[in-house]
Design an enzyme around this catalytic site. Structure first.
Site, PDB file in Angstrom:
ATOM      1  CE  LYS A  96      -1.024  -2.158   3.389  1.00 26.24           C
ATOM      2  NZ  LYS A  96      -0.521  -3.386   4.054  1.00 26.24           N
ATOM      3  N   GLY A 125      -7.423  -6.001   3.376  1.00 25.45           N
ATOM      4  CA  GLY A 125      -7.331  -7.451   3.465  1.00 25.45           C
ATOM      5  C   GLY A 125      -8.469  -8.146   2.749  1.00 25.45           C
ATOM      6  N   GLY A 178       2.311 -11.085  16.827  1.00 22.56           N
ATOM      7  CA  GLY A 178       2.635 -10.832  15.423  1.00 22.56           C
ATOM      8  C   GLY A 178       1.727  -9.823  14.750  1.00 22.56           C
ATOM      9  CD  GLU A 181       6.380  -6.171  11.457  1.00 23.08           C
ATOM     10  OE1 GLU A 181       7.450  -6.675  11.869  1.00 23.08           O
ATOM     11  OE2 GLU A 181       5.576  -6.764  10.722  1.00 23.08           O
ATOM     12  CG  ASP A 192      -1.464  -0.240   7.375  1.00 26.47           C
ATOM     13  OD1 ASP A 192      -0.886  -0.831   6.441  1.00 26.47           O
ATOM     14  OD2 ASP A 192      -2.604  -0.556   7.777  1.00 26.47           O
ATOM     15  CE  LYS A 196      -4.115  -1.371   5.134  1.00 29.00           C
ATOM     16  NZ  LYS A 196      -4.436  -2.103   6.382  1.00 29.00           N
ATOM     17  N   GLY A 294      -3.415 -10.500   8.036  1.00 30.18           N
ATOM     18  CA  GLY A 294      -3.169 -11.926   8.241  1.00 30.18           C
ATOM     19  C   GLY A 294      -2.935 -12.641   6.931  1.00 30.18           C
TER      20      GLY A 294
END
Length: 393
Positions: A96, A125, A178, A181, A192, A196, A294
């Site tokens: 992205k 996603g 997870g 980060e 992020d 988007k 994911g």
């Protein structure tokens, strides 16, 4: 129908998820032929002869009829996508950041070389927001698109409001699982979500706005005072990206934490899920909900893009080409909660009106209206200080 032979770049969480989704999808009619990675001799779930470190082994492979790029490096991602388009090879991407900064050029290239470039997986996603904006909302009735576009930050906020965790504890849990980060600024800093939102905006309103020109405030300055304020009001805090039609000719967009009441759809979006509210002139509000991150959810979205190329599908950018152009405005007013520590911090902004204020030795806050352009002017200074800002929905 001709079998899809994939040249894959990257075999991290999403790349491996894509492999598993293809393997378990009987009607996929697709196969990964070769995978380009940084280091070949790393232990992986596939035989070593699948892998290469030389991109030419994919681009010069006569079997490969589609490129799928799922790497983190935005600069390398750009090189891969551009090379694919120049060679008239259909390409799918999930990067992205790369898309948000290079979309105008990539639109020109795919139109010049009549080659599809698809990236539904880059936005939310498993939620097919881009294709819905392209096909279903391809008229001028759209008023706004807003929502939770980052699963990591939403997971952290869910733990804070549902399990009374501190911000630091929730962040550590997200990292251990997870979802975030070791350096989480990409997620909790709102970047992020920003990338988007830029992508969604060109499909929603046909206007490209550079990420550098958009106000972006994350949740990384959130503290217990802000959490207590929200809980006392019966609200939750969500990190939202919003693009809103302000007038016949103007739109605005921004990324900010938001104080959300129970009457809003996104109030109940929890954990790593995303939720997007699309509002129109006559159909009112429509809500899209699903896992935004994911390996398997995103891998499924990538496979959907791959399958779409079999039917010669491509984004038409109808609003970019067929509708009157919108202007990006930052002169609009927004209602905010502004929490600060030092007395001089309040001088950063010129409040048009103030609805509520509180002062103490430990912290202070103001609820009131400011101009978006005034916030943008001081965003770098705000980032250096212990200040938390949220819109009020």
């Amino acid at each position: 129908m001709k079998k899809v032979k994939i040249g894959l770049f990257g075999f991290g969480t999403v790349g491996e998820g894509l492999y598993e989704v293809i393997k378990n999808s009987e009607g996929a009619n697709a196969e990964i032929v070769k995978i380009c990675v940084k280091t070949k001799n790393k232990k992986r779930s596939l035989p070593e002869d699948y892998f290469t470190c030389d991109s030419d082994d994919i681009f010069n492979n006569k079997e490969v009829n589609i490129i799928v790029e799922l790497i983190d490096d935005a600069e390398e991602s750009y090189k891969i996508v551009k090379r694919a388009l120049l060679n008239k090879i259909p390409v799918v991407s999930g990067n992205k950041k790369m898309i948000a900064y290079n979309l105008p050029e990539l639109i020109d290239l795919q139109e010049k070389y009549k080659t599809p470039f698809l990236y539904d997986a880059s936005a939310c996603g498993s939620i097919p927001v881009i294709r819905n904006l392209e096909e279903y909302y391809d008229n001028d009735l759209l008023l706004s698109v807003k929502g939770i576009l980052n699963g990591s930050s939403n997971f952290i906020l869910s733990k804070i409001f549902n399990e009374n965790m501190s911000y630091d504890s929730a962040l550590r849990l997200a990292q251990s699982l997870g979802f975030a980060e070791s350096n989480p600024v990409f997620d909790v800093g709102g970047y992020d979500t920003l990338f988007k939102l830029v992508i969604l905006t060109i499909h929603a309103f046909g206007i490209y706005v550079s990420p550098d020109d958009v106000l972006n405030i994350g949740i990384n300055k959130l503290n217990n005072y802000d959490i207590r304020f929200a809980k006392e009001k019966g609200w939750r805090i969500k990190l939202l990206g919003e693009v809103i039609k302000k007038s016949k000719d103007d739109i605005t967009l921004y990324v900010m934490p938001s104080l959300v009441g129970k009457n809003k759809y996104i109030y109940s979006v929890e954990d790593e899920f995303n939720g997007v509210v699309i509002k129109g002139s006559y159909y009112d509000k429509q809500f899209m909900f699903g896992k935004g991150a994911g390996g398997y959810p995103t891998g499924s979205a990538v496979l959907s893009d791959i399958t779409a190329t079999q039917y010669n599908y491509r984004y038409e950018y109808k609003k970019l080409h067929n509708f009157s152009k919108f202007n990006y405005t930052t002169s609009c007013e927004i209602n905010i909660y502004f929490r600060y520590i030092e007395a001089e911090d309040i001088k950063l902004l010129n409040f048009i009106n103030i609805e509520e204020k509180f002062w103490s030795k430990e912290y202070s806050y103001v609820v009131g209206t400011v101009k978006l352009c005034d916030l943008i002017k001081v965003k770098n200074e705000i980032s250096k200080r212990d200040i938390f800002i949220a819109t009020i929905q």
